[in-house]
Design an enzyme around this catalytic site. Structure first.
Site, short mmCIF file in Angstrom:
data_model
loop_
_atom_site.label_atom_id
_atom_site.label_comp_id
_atom_site.label_asym_id
_atom_site.label_seq_id
_atom_site.Cartn_x
_atom_site.Cartn_y
_atom_site.Cartn_z
N GLU A 42 0.78 -1.23 0.00
CA GLU A 42 0.00 0.00 0.00
C GLU A 42 0.82 1.29 0.00
O GLU A 42 0.38 2.30 -0.56
CB GLU A 42 -0.93 0.00 1.23
CG GLU A 42 -1.94 -1.12 1.26
CD GLU A 42 -3.00 -0.95 0.18
OE1 GLU A 42 -3.28 0.20 -0.22
OE2 GLU A 42 -3.54 -1.98 -0.29
N SER A 51 -20.48 -25.22 -29.04
CA SER A 51 -21.22 -24.71 -30.19
C SER A 51 -22.17 -23.57 -29.86
O SER A 51 -22.78 -23.01 -30.76
CB SER A 51 -22.01 -25.85 -30.84
OG SER A 51 -21.13 -26.70 -31.53
#
Length: 683
Positions: free
Chosen positions: A98, A371
């Site tokens: 951080e 498909s």
């Protein structure tokens, strides 16, 4: 005698250059005055540092009819801990992730801001934000989450004051006890108990790194919600720790391989029917406004969910088979269902799994489509001056040593595109992709909302295997539903949304998506959309998806991948589009005799029968200048093809009719152009 010439004087002191300089000076003075005034005003309204926190108010989530779904409680599960009991690895992990210059700056860090800008521009490494740990503490403890210049100025001022009043150790302690870690846990001690059932001083290096990675996005990176991303984020933190010298590279690599040893008493998703949808909305709100806004600012979040349709979706998904229980205690296979209004993009229902965990497969599971991807190929063919009645020959074809096959390893000769799509003929789909170009197909899919396609680098999806759903990554159920919605919406794609509007605690509107059509994009003509719909109606009428028939106009497509690892049915009526997916979480186990035309089609049927109940039955509208295209009957279909599958009983949904939906890649020889073929020559 030489006399120097005097430099000619300007005729007037008020020449153009002089006036321009005076204007610049005046603007600087005015801007400085305004800036100092703005900063002074922000300073005047600063909350006192001695004041702990604004009163927390729970946020409420409503469905599309304004009915309360749930309350996101602001009660904070917090166990404060002294900094001296926090292992150094955990402290270092937070600083590395951080604010690496935490011990060097005075609360604000101009160097860190510049570094963050450069990192974001170059897109290298971990993009640390410009906010320091002290600024994050100031924001979380004293300010709202609104993204305004005034709030950023106040955040910086408070950070300077906090640094003046407290030591670095005290600031780090307050920060670690303040921040939110997901799963209702505030502060590191509660987080350690929640995720590992340990006190914070018992955490391993790998566990420290995971906790330090959570504040960036607690819901998304929670290992209970998304273990894969949590592991990836943990590894980034470990790399940062090694980069800044807190651990060696060898220690980082060892920690990456170490088990997280997550608590077995993890907070799993409740049996609430809306859990997946609520998590999805919560992550979106938290990402945009912050966790504190979500849990403590008293937001009123009006969503698109239709609770009746959600109930029907949960009920339909109970038809999943129970094959086995995996190492995480989850019943496999899992599944997902997501339903959308194609005209507005509103998400009407969302089921992300069996409710045994918090992983939302509807929005986050990237799986091979088989498909179910073929409609993108056929759409592109229609845009290439072909029609549903154009003919192609179902025959053996080869491309660089690769010969796509139909699942029955037989060929049906000449047939129309309408017939080929209804029967999900592989060879014709590949021939079409070769004819129109794979780039055009990929572009169409992207325009219709598919964001997971890979069109650059190696491997990528720019190859013929893509026509059969053999993708580098895959697709999500949410994006497949959204994409098919483009056909239902007459060729216009509308981005999916789960939130209609958000009000703050005072009733002010802070977000309004009620006119979501502003995000609409025309992808195809109305004629092309109607032709695709008429072709996809054939899938349900007499093709691989007869089990999905609901007794009113509907269109859709089945999808089954290699070794039956994934099974899909995606379909729509004029008013609702729904995607159903079933598969093993690991992607390594077969579903057995499950195809897109069996259980997924039945689930789709069961949900849609309920979802359209009470709504006016209407057919798909025909574009002006076109005649309604008659549906081909089953007997007509039989006379135009000699494939083995169609000779079997097409209306018995549990017969081998579904085999035309099955992938067969056992003897695929990939050419270089098919490197991205993920063993998915579908249907």
């Amino acid at each position: 005698m030489y006399t120097p010439r005097r430099r000619a004087k300007h005729a007037k002191h008020g020449g153009p250059l002089h006036r321009f300089r005076m204007l610049i000076v005046l603007l600087i003075v005015v801007m400085a005055g305004l800036g100092f005034g703005y900063i002074f005003a922000a300073y005047q309204t600063l909350p006192p540092v001695s004041n702990n926190m604004r009163p927390a108010v729970s946020s409420q989530v409503f469905d599309r009819h304004g009915r309360l779904i749930t309350t996101l409680h602001s009660d904070q599960n917090r166990l404060p801990i002294d900094i001296n009991k926090v292992p150094q690895n955990l402290q270092n992990a937070f600083i590395a992730a951080e604010d690496n210059r935490f011990y060097d700056h005075i609360g604000i860090d101009p160097i860190g801001i510049l570094r963050a800008i450069v990192t974001n521009l170059t897109n290298h490494g971990i993009a640390q934000g410009g906010s320091t740990i002290t600024q994050q503490l100031a924001k979380n403890a004293f300010l709202s989450q609104e993204q305004t210049l005034k709030r950023k100025v106040q955040e910086a001022m408070l950070a300077l004051e906090i640094e003046h009043k407290y030591s670095k150790k005290e600031i780090l302690e307050m920060y670690m006890n303040q921040i939110y870690f997901g799963q209702g846990a505030y502060g590191i001690q509660t987080a350690a108990k929640t995720y590992f059932n340990k006190d914070v001083d018992q955490l391993s290096l790998t566990q420290c790194a995971m906790l330090a990675g959570l504040p960036k996005s607690p819901n998304y990176y929670s290992p209970f919600n998304n273990l894969k991303e949590a592991e990836a984020r943990k590894n980034v933190v470990l790399d940062q720790m090694a980069k800044y010298g807190y651990i060696t590279t060898a220690q980082a690599e060892e920690a990456k391989k170490a088990s997280l040893e997550l608590s077995q008493n993890k907070q799993t998703a409740a049996n609430s029917e809306t859990e997946s949808f609520i998590d999805y909305v919560s992550q979106q709100v938290a990402a945009k406004y912050g966790d504190d806004a979500l849990y403590k600012e008293g937001l009123k979040i009006y969503t698109t969910l239709d609770t009746e349709k959600q109930h029907a979706a949960v009920k339909a998904m109970r038809d999943l088979p129970d094959n086995y229980t995996d190492a995480n205690g989850l019943t496999q296979p899992q599944g997902a269902l997501v339903s959308i209004d194609p005209q507005t993009g509103y998400i009407l229902a969302m089921v992300g799994g069996r409710g045994q965990d918090s992983f939302n497969r509807a929005s986050m599971a990237v799986r091979q489509p088989g498909s179910a991807f073929k409609p993108f190929v056929y759409l592109t063919a229609l845009q290439d001056d072909m029609t549903p009645d154009s003919t192609m020959e179902d025959k053996k074809v080869s491309y660089g040593g690769w010969s796509p096959q139909n699942s029955e390893k037989s060929y049906g000769g000449t047939m129309t595109l309408r017939q080929a799509l209804a029967l999900s003929v592989n060879t014709i789909a590949v021939q079409l992709a070769d004819k129109v170009g794979t780039e055009k197909i990929i572009n169409n899919a992207k325009k219709m909302g598919i964001t997971t396609l890979v069109d650059k680098g190696s491997p990528n999806d720019n190859n013929l295997a893509m026509a059969l759903g053999g993708l580098t990554r895959g697709v999500t159920p949410l994006e497949m539903a959204s994409a098919y919605g483009t056909f239902a919406n007459k060729g216009v794609h509308v981005k999916p949304t789960a939130i209609i509007k958000i009000l703050d605690r005072n009733g002010n509107v802070i977000e309004d998506n009620s006119n979501n059509k502003a995000d609409a994009t025309r992808v195809m003509s109305e004629r092309e959309a109607y032709e695709m719909t008429s072709m996809l109606e054939g899938v349900i009428d007499h093709g691989t998806g007869t089990a999905a028939a609901i007794g009113q106009p509907a269109a859709g497509k089945t999808g089954t991948t290699d070794d039956n690892k994934d099974a899909w049915f995606v379909g729509y009526t004029p008013t609702i589009v729904t995607a159903v997916w079933i598969g093993d979480d690991t992607g390594s186990h077969s579903l057995g005799e499950v195809y897109g035309g069996t259980i997924p089609a039945r689930i789709w049927h069961d949900y849609m029968v309920s979802a359209v109940d009470g709504e006016s039955t209407k057919d798909f509208s025909v574009p002006e200048g076109m005649a309604r295209q008659a549906r081909q009957t089953v007997s007509e279909q039989k006379t135009t093809t000699t494939t083995k599958t169609q000779k079997e009983t097409p209306n018995k949904t549990e017969t081998k009719t579904a085999d035309t939906d099955k992938t067969d890649t056992s003897d695929t020889q990939r050419s270089k152009s098919q490197q991205a073929d993920k063993n998915n020559k579908a249907q």
